[in-house]
Design an enzyme around this catalytic site. Structure first.
Site, PDB file in Angstrom:
ATOM      1  CE  LYS A  93      -0.120  -0.255   5.014  1.00  0.00           C
ATOM      2  NZ  LYS A  93      -0.812  -0.747   6.176  1.00  0.00           N
TER       3      LYS A  93
ATOM      4  NE  ARG B 259      -6.422   1.055  11.127  1.00  0.00           N
ATOM      5  CZ  ARG B 259      -5.229   0.796  10.611  1.00  0.00           C
ATOM      6  NH1 ARG B 259      -4.298   1.727  10.600  1.00  0.00           N
ATOM      7  NH2 ARG B 259      -4.957  -0.367  10.108  1.00  0.00           N
TER       8      ARG B 259
ATOM      9  CE1 TYR C  45      11.207  32.875   1.021  1.00  0.00           C
ATOM     10  CE2 TYR C  45      11.435  30.479   1.007  1.00  0.00           C
ATOM     11  CZ  TYR C  45      11.089  31.654   0.373  1.00  0.00           C
ATOM     12  OH  TYR C  45      10.611  31.622  -0.903  1.00  0.00           O
TER      13      TYR C  45
ATOM     14  CG  MET D  60       7.624  24.143  -2.170  1.00  0.00           C
ATOM     15  SD  MET D  60       6.505  25.043  -3.243  1.00  0.00           S
ATOM     16  CE  MET D  60       5.691  26.128  -2.092  1.00  0.00           C
TER      17      MET D  60
HETATM   18  C1  LIG Z   1       0.012  -1.528   6.992  1.00  0.00           C
HETATM   19  C2  LIG Z   1      -0.549  -2.734   7.580  1.00  0.00           C
HETATM   20  C3  LIG Z   1       0.288  -3.791   7.988  1.00  0.00           C
HETATM   21  C4  LIG Z   1       1.783  -3.737   7.959  1.00  0.00           C
HETATM   22  O1  LIG Z   1       2.277  -3.093   9.108  1.00  0.00           O
HETATM   23  P1  LIG Z   1       3.829  -2.850   9.305  1.00  0.00           P
HETATM   24  O2  LIG Z   1       3.949  -2.327  10.684  1.00  0.00           O
HETATM   25  O3  LIG Z   1       4.223  -1.853   8.285  1.00  0.00           O
HETATM   26  O4  LIG Z   1       4.475  -4.153   9.112  1.00  0.00           O
HETATM   27  C5  LIG Z   1      -0.317  -4.937   8.448  1.00  0.00           C
HETATM   28  N1  LIG Z   1      -1.666  -5.049   8.518  1.00  0.00           N
HETATM   29  C6  LIG Z   1      -2.483  -4.048   8.159  1.00  0.00           C
HETATM   30  C7  LIG Z   1      -3.962  -4.234   8.271  1.00  0.00           C
HETATM   31  C8  LIG Z   1      -1.960  -2.853   7.690  1.00  0.00           C
HETATM   32  O5  LIG Z   1      -2.777  -1.852   7.342  1.00  0.00           O
END
Ligand SMILES: *Cc1c(COP(=O)(O)O)cnc(C)c1O
Length: 819
Positions: A487, A584, A712, A761
């Site tokens: 992701k 969550r 700046y 920036m």
């Molecule tokens: C991002 C995520 C992980 C991975 O977590 P890490 O700490 O980066 O290994 C595992 N499970 C879910 C549901 C996640 O969203």
């Protein structure tokens, strides 16, 4: 050698004999690389992540008829093929090559040591190739498998072998010695290299020295006291060099280091004089001295040594993939061009993107031995096997490729001629392998095609990523699957390239955040299952067509999916996420009966997995909480398992839990940040390698007087006369503004320099008063040094945020490197 003879070389037995005897020509471990099936033997190796036995039928279909297997095989599916069964296919491979090696009596240089094996080997090749026909390992093929494959091509034409041997465990060197049988040994050095499975330096030296059991001479540096004083080395016939007044056969003294050159006074038994080495760094000088000493031992006079040492050039050890114009990518491999190097580049190309059109720009191939016609016939076959459809050749001999049928071929006499042809230089959605011997200056082509809007780049080291994957895998019980989290653009690293690599190396599942990311991965040729974490019901058509599997975290969402899936004829794999404490997303334990009801009414919905996410797996402080989470997850999934008449995977562990909490591994783990080199619990950071390096360069340097303000809001004022470098990175690239004013440090020429003034920036300013640097020099913002975690700590956040904050406009460059 007849394949039948393998029976006399190693233990094992034929499960089946083929119809006719076969003379062996090629040894193969990867069924995708069949080039000349008639004489090929396929060694099936049952590795932990790959099992070669799965590819027997693929190799058979391509015409291979000789197989070495280490599992029992039903040979009736393979009429007329030889099947030799043995306990270890790798050992059979080694024995076979050993027997081949024993037929030849040529001189062979064998190189080992903790590092610099490849460079010393390549430099010896550069210096000796005009006098010998040399066989050497391609790149760093120095392992238990790499060495036999490197030695196998040995034939009557070769007059010298140069082979490096690398080992990681006791017992391995004795086997490599039998395959290499060096007459001249080189022991480069010994280090505390992390990747070696030895209990002590002593054991490591002793084991490595086994390469020299039968050598007539062993070349090494007398200044490396731990090696030279070791009993296992002392008794060898040594020929040494020194730059530190140790008594040695080649005694040198550094008299000057200036510009890019080191001047050494050298004394040997036969001559003495001044030698100029075209390097100043310690490692390159040491590597050059190994070459000087080999040449001295072989009887070369000083003038010849000087001439050849002068021509040494650093190795370009890595292949890079760069974004190019016309939505294309170039693989930059412009250092040498022989058949072995070409094959390796083609292999690398296979792993980059499977769907893109493949093009090669190729110079004349420099290979001694074969006739030019045979050589290009072989190259044409290799290119076809690698799926190349468009061939552009440059030079003279390479023109021969035009007579083979590719979709398109074009020839140019020189690089300049090619570059002047704007049509030929226009590419569209292609992956272009640029492979040319050094003298053709193909870097000009790379330069012209490279896409360079913004110079700041994130380099992603694919070997390190793989190393990290294996660190986590080594903690798992056999059979536990890995879901890799790609992701957020693979935590900023670029999802396609990373996903391709993970798929190739046997990861079972991928997880992305949105359906579109999954669709893109499918379009790029990713075929392993993909879970989508934020799957919107609106995306269902695309999800079904692309075999994407939704994560379901709400009851009403489950019902919607059930309804829509009812119209579909195929079963739909889903993943149920349970909230056991993260608070969550997720179904609640009280949802279990309702979920079961939906599942019972909608059998098209197939639960591929149930999972939960741990809220505090990175800290011991929360372990009781974490165990409660796992317990409640266990109860939920037990109830579900009772109703379903099929099995599903259970998973809970993220990166930190994989290392800290083996009881959380269950059927599968979800590996995220650790893959990218950041160890979130902080306990095992040493085991991981940095994957991403953010780099930019210096755009301007100025000197300011004491009392002058910089940047700046005039937040920083010089306390002394200060040399200020402006670098091309700012907060829009993801270099956090909280790193302003001395908080952040960057690395220039290996030295730390402080950020001064506010990060802007697109730019920042750095104090470079104490170092030598110029405009254009490279600046490292994070990577191995400074590590991501240090930046995160300094600005009060976590490595995740630093990594995923890297701006879209920062070009991602992928490479894999050896040695
Ligand atoms: C991002 C995520 C992980 C991975 O977590 P890490 O700490 O980066 O290994 C595992 N499970 C879910 C549901 C996640 O969203």
């Amino acid at each position: 050698m007849l394949f039948r003879n393998i029976e006399t070389l190693c233990e094992g037995k034929f499960l089946q004999y083929g119809k006719e005897d076969i003379v062996l020509s090629q040894l193969l471990l990867d069924s995708r690389k069949v080039v000349a099936p008639e004489g090929t033997v396929f060694f099936a190796i049952a590795g932990t992540n790959h099992d070669g036995h799965q590819y027997l039928s693929q190799a058979y279909q391509k015409g291979v008829r000789c197989f070495v297997v280490e599992k029992e095989i039903n040979t009736s599916n393979y009429p007329n093929a030889f099947f030799f069964h043995t306990a270890s296919s790798v050992k059979a491979l080694q024995k076979l090559v050993q027997a081949h090696r024993e037929k030849y009596t040529l001189p062979v240089i064998g190189i080992t040591g903790s590092n610099a094996k490849t460079i010393v080997k390549e430099w010896l090749y550069q210096t000796l190739q005009s006098d010998y026909t040399i066989l050497r390992n391609p790149k760093s093929y120095n392992s238990q498998i790499g060495v036999p494959l490197s030695v196998w091509p040995l034939n009557d034409l070769h007059t010298l072998g140069i082979f490096e041997a690398g080992i990681s465990q006791p017992g391995e060197m004795a086997r490599l010695e039998k395959i290499i049988q060096p007459s001249i040994g080189i022991f480069t050095n010994i280090g505390s290299a992390h990747d070696e499975g030895f209990s002590s330096i002593e054991e490591k030296i002793q084991e490595k020295a086994l390469l020299f059991t039968k050598a007539k001479v062993v070349i090494l540096c007398a200044d490396h006291l731990s090696i030279i004083q070791h009993a296992a080395v002392k008794s060898l016939p040594l020929f040494t060099w020194s730059l530190e007044n140790q008594s040695a056969n080649v005694q040198g003294e550094v008299v000057e280091q200036k510009g890019l050159q080191t001047t050494v006074n050298i004394k040997t038994q036969h001559w003495s004089g001044v030698l100029h080495i075209p390097f100043i760094d310690k490692a390159s000088v040491e590597n050059s001295m190994h070459v000087v000493t080999v040449m001295t031992y072989l009887g070369y006079p000083l003038q010849d040594i000087q001439k050849r040492i002068h021509q040494l050039h650093p190795l370009h050890m890595r292949m890079e993939v760069k974004e190019a114009k016309g939505e294309s990518y170039v693989i930059d491999d412009t250092y040498n061009n022989d058949v072995a190097g070409l094959q390796m580049a083609l292999d690398f190309m296979q792993h980059v993107r499977q769907r893109a059109k493949r093009t090669i720009i190729l110079s004349d191939v420099l290979e001694s031995g074969a006739s030019q016609d045979d050589l290009y016939a072989r190259i044409a076959t290799m290119l076809k096997a690698a799926g190349v459809t468009k061939v552009i050749t440059v030079g003279k001999d390479s023109q021969r490729l035009a007579s083979y049928t590719f979709e398109k071929t074009q020839h140019f006499n020189s690089v300049d001629e090619l570059m002047a042809d704007t049509t030929a230089m226009t590419f569209h959605k292609e992956i272009i392998l640029i492979k040319g011997a050094r003298k053709f200056s193909f870097e000009k082509i790379v330069h012209a095609l490279e896409y360079k809007q913004h110079e700041t780049r994130l380099e992603v080291n694919l070997n390190s990523l793989l190393h990290n994957l294996n660190v986590y895998r080594s903690r798992l019980q056999p059979g536990v699957k890995v879901m890799a989290m790609v992701k957020a653009l693979a935590y900023g690293s670029g999802s396609y390239e990373v996903a391709q690599l993970l798929q190739h190396h046997g990861v079972h599942y991928l997880a992305v955040a949105y359906a579109d990311e999954g669709v893109r991965l499918r379009e790029q040729g990713v075929t392993i299952p993909i879970m989508v974490m934020n799957a919107k019901v609106e995306a269902i058509d695309r999800m079904i067509t692309h075999h994407l599997e939704p994560e379901i975290y709400r009851l009403d969402v489950l019902e919607k999916w059930a309804e829509i899936a009812g119209w579909s004829t195929q079963p739909m794999s889903i993943h149920l996420k349970w909230d056991t404490g993260m608070r969550r997303l997720g179904l609640a334990p009280s949802d279990v009966p309702a979920v079961l009801k939906v599942l019972a009414e909608h059998p098209q919905l197939k639960v591929a997995s149930c999972f939960t996410h741990l809220a505090g797996s990175d800290e011991a402080l929360h372990d009781t909480f974490t165990r409660d989470q796992l317990k409640s997850f266990q109860e939920i999934t037990d109830t579900i398992a009772k109703q379903l008449n099929y099995t599903f995977l259970r998973h809970a562990a993220n990166s930190a839990a994989i290392l800290r909490l083996p009881e959380a591994h269950l059927d599968m783990v979800r590996l995220g940040i650790g893959l990218y080199g950041v160890e979130s619990s902080g306990l095992f950071q040493n085991e991981l390698r940095a994957v991403s390096t953010l780099k930019t360069h210096i755009s301007q340097i100025r000197e300011v007087e004491s009392g002058t303000s910089v940047g700046y809001s005039r937040k920083w004022t010089a306390q002394r006369t200060t040399k200020v470098a402006t670098i091309e990175v700012g907060y829009a690239d993801g270099y956090d503004r909280r790193l302003s004013n001395g908080v952040g440090e960057v690395l220039i020429h290996g030295k730390r320099c402080k950020i001064i003034g506010n990060v802007c920036m697109d730019m920042s300013m750095v104090d470079v008063t104490d170092i030598t640097c110029e405009v254009g020099d490279e600046v490292i913002l994070f990577g191995e040094n400074p590590p991501i975690q240090e930046l995160a700590d300094k600005i009060g956040t976590i490595g995740y945020e630093v990594l995923t904050g890297i701006g879209d406009r920062v070009k991602r460059v992928y490479y894999s490197e050896e040695d």
